[in-house]
Design a protein around this motif. Structure first.
Motif, PDB file in Angstrom:
ATOM      1  N   ARG A 236     -30.537 -35.689   9.869  1.00 14.63           N
ATOM      2  CA  ARG A 236     -30.909 -35.097  11.155  1.00 14.63           C
ATOM      3  C   ARG A 236     -31.446 -36.173  12.085  1.00 14.63           C
ATOM      4  N   THR A 237     -31.053 -36.120  13.360  1.00 18.42           N
ATOM      5  CA  THR A 237     -31.553 -37.065  14.353  1.00 18.42           C
ATOM      6  C   THR A 237     -32.773 -36.488  15.057  1.00 18.42           C
ATOM      7  N   ALA A 238     -33.476 -37.336  15.775  1.00 16.04           N
ATOM      8  CA  ALA A 238     -34.655 -36.884  16.514  1.00 16.04           C
ATOM      9  C   ALA A 238     -34.273 -35.864  17.584  1.00 16.04           C
ATOM     10  N   ASP A 239     -33.152 -36.088  18.255  1.00 16.77           N
ATOM     11  CA  ASP A 239     -32.712 -35.139  19.287  1.00 16.77           C
ATOM     12  C   ASP A 239     -32.378 -33.779  18.687  1.00 16.77           C
ATOM     13  N   GLU A 240     -31.703 -33.786  17.538  1.00 15.14           N
ATOM     14  CA  GLU A 240     -31.369 -32.521  16.891  1.00 15.14           C
ATOM     15  C   GLU A 240     -32.629 -31.788  16.447  1.00 15.14           C
ATOM     16  N   ALA A 241     -33.581 -32.528  15.890  1.00 15.52           N
ATOM     17  CA  ALA A 241     -34.821 -31.894  15.442  1.00 15.52           C
ATOM     18  C   ALA A 241     -35.574 -31.285  16.614  1.00 15.52           C
ATOM     19  N   ALA A 242     -35.623 -31.997  17.742  1.00 13.88           N
ATOM     20  CA  ALA A 242     -36.329 -31.476  18.911  1.00 13.88           C
ATOM     21  C   ALA A 242     -35.655 -30.212  19.441  1.00 13.88           C
ATOM     22  N   ALA A 243     -34.322 -30.218  19.494  1.00 14.35           N
ATOM     23  CA  ALA A 243     -33.611 -29.037  19.993  1.00 14.35           C
ATOM     24  C   ALA A 243     -33.813 -27.840  19.083  1.00 14.35           C
ATOM     25  N   GLU A 244     -33.774 -28.066  17.772  1.00 19.24           N
ATOM     26  CA  GLU A 244     -33.931 -26.957  16.832  1.00 19.24           C
ATOM     27  C   GLU A 244     -35.366 -26.434  16.819  1.00 19.24           C
ATOM     28  N   ALA A 245     -36.336 -27.348  16.908  1.00 23.34           N
ATOM     29  CA  ALA A 245     -37.744 -26.923  16.876  1.00 23.34           C
ATOM     30  C   ALA A 245     -38.148 -26.235  18.168  1.00 23.34           C
ATOM     31  N   GLY A 246     -37.438 -26.513  19.251  1.00 22.02           N
ATOM     32  CA  GLY A 246     -37.781 -25.882  20.520  1.00 22.02           C
ATOM     33  C   GLY A 246     -37.511 -24.397  20.559  1.00 22.02           C
ATOM     34  N   ARG A 247     -36.685 -23.888  19.638  1.00 22.73           N
ATOM     35  CA  ARG A 247     -36.387 -22.447  19.643  1.00 22.73           C
ATOM     36  C   ARG A 247     -37.566 -21.624  19.116  1.00 22.73           C
ATOM     37  N   PRO A 248     -38.154 -21.943  17.965  1.00 24.02           N
ATOM     38  CA  PRO A 248     -39.330 -21.166  17.541  1.00 24.02           C
ATOM     39  C   PRO A 248     -40.600 -21.575  18.270  1.00 24.02           C
ATOM     40  N   LEU A 249     -40.568 -22.734  18.955  1.00 22.80           N
ATOM     41  CA  LEU A 249     -41.756 -23.214  19.674  1.00 22.80           C
ATOM     42  C   LEU A 249     -41.377 -23.521  21.127  1.00 22.80           C
ATOM     43  N   PRO A 250     -40.971 -22.514  21.891  1.00 25.83           N
ATOM     44  CA  PRO A 250     -40.486 -22.770  23.254  1.00 25.83           C
ATOM     45  C   PRO A 250     -41.541 -23.369  24.173  1.00 25.83           C
ATOM     46  N   GLY A 251     -42.812 -23.098  23.896  1.00 29.49           N
ATOM     47  CA  GLY A 251     -43.854 -23.663  24.749  1.00 29.49           C
ATOM     48  C   GLY A 251     -43.989 -25.160  24.630  1.00 29.49           C
ATOM     49  N   HIS A 252     -43.401 -25.742  23.585  1.00 24.18           N
ATOM     50  CA  HIS A 252     -43.471 -27.193  23.380  1.00 24.18           C
ATOM     51  C   HIS A 252     -42.080 -27.835  23.407  1.00 24.18           C
ATOM     52  N   ALA A 253     -41.084 -27.109  23.894  1.00 19.89           N
ATOM     53  CA  ALA A 253     -39.708 -27.615  23.872  1.00 19.89           C
ATOM     54  C   ALA A 253     -39.563 -28.885  24.704  1.00 19.89           C
ATOM     55  N   ASP A 254     -40.153 -28.892  25.901  1.00 22.74           N
ATOM     56  CA  ASP A 254     -40.041 -30.074  26.759  1.00 22.74           C
ATOM     57  C   ASP A 254     -40.725 -31.286  26.126  1.00 22.74           C
ATOM     58  N   GLU A 255     -41.903 -31.065  25.532  1.00 24.77           N
ATOM     59  CA  GLU A 255     -42.616 -32.171  24.905  1.00 24.77           C
ATOM     60  C   GLU A 255     -41.855 -32.703  23.695  1.00 24.77           C
ATOM     61  N   LEU A 256     -41.198 -31.819  22.967  1.00 24.85           N
ATOM     62  CA  LEU A 256     -40.406 -32.252  21.819  1.00 24.85           C
ATOM     63  C   LEU A 256     -39.215 -33.101  22.262  1.00 24.85           C
TER      64      LEU A 256
END
Length: 228
Positions: free
Chosen positions: A160-180
């Motif tokens: 998994r790449t950093a970009d993929e992890a940020a995109a996937e984590a942004g779904r359950p944590l939408p309030g932190h999607a931009d920061e991710l």
């Protein structure tokens, strides 16, 4: 020769094909320049870099010839020139550094040494204490993603790449999607883009890590609805 009504007609002069026609100098030069500027005449020309290198080595060769042929002190002068050229090459190498590896979507966030989030955090803090900000940023980003995997907000997935992890984590944590996403860009810039991190970049990642620890994720159904 008389024409009708007694007027004198202008003589007709025929220019023979054997008589050369003079072209003014400026139009002739412009015509030649236009012809020579056509791409067919420059297909095998050396590149700009190659021409610059050729000029440089010609200059070095002239210096060697002039110094070695001079008397007295020709040999000493030659040694001085060699040292100067070596110093220039070393300075260019130090200034430009090694060619940076370009980012690739197949680049994995983690290496082959599986560690938990606390181990990555400890490594990040150790690097930060020594002001090794690039390594501190890398380890903190790994701590963020590993922590999300440990909380089952991300499925553990090799490669998994950093970009993929940020995109996937942004779904359950939408309030932190931009920061991710911003954290993933920082990781990529430092790891693959040749950028240099600083204390502020690390502190932003550290604060994001702590905030995610306290954040309450959306349920699976809510996250799916938000994605749609």
């Amino acid at each position: 020769m008389l024409g009708t009504g007694g007027t004198t007609a202008a003589p007709l002069v025929r220019v023979s094909d054997d008589v050369p026609v003079d072209i003014p100098r400026v139009p002739a030069r412009e015509a030649a320049e236009r012809e020579l500027s056509r791409p067919m005449y420059h297909e095998n020309d050396p590149s700009l870099l190659q021409r610059a290198l050729n000029r440089f080595w010609e200059w070095v060769d002239r210096l060697f010839n002039s110094v070695s042929g001079g008397a007295p002190g020709g040999a000493l002068g030659l040694i001085v020139i060699v040292l100067v050229v070596a110093a220039l090459v070393a300075a260019l190498w130090w200034r430009l550094g090694k060619p940076q590896r370009t980012a690739d979507t197949s680049d994995s966030l983690f290496d082959d040494r599986p560690r938990d989030a606390s181990a990555h955090r400890a490594a990040a803090e150790k690097h930060a204490a020594a002001e090794r900000w690039n390594q501190a940023v890398q380890e903190r980003m790994r701590a963020v993603v590993r922590s999300l995997e440990e909380r089952t907000l991300l499925d553990p997935r090799p490669g998994r790449t950093a970009d993929e992890a940020a995109a996937e984590a942004g779904r359950p944590l939408p309030g932190h999607a931009d920061e991710l996403r911003a954290a993933a860009r920082t990781f990529d810039d430092v790891t693959y883009g040749g950028r240099t991190a600083d204390r502020q970049a690390y502190e932003r990642l550290r604060e994001l890590d702590l905030a995610l620890e306290r954040a309450k994720p959306l349920t699976a159904d809510a996250a799916q609805g938000a994605a749609e």
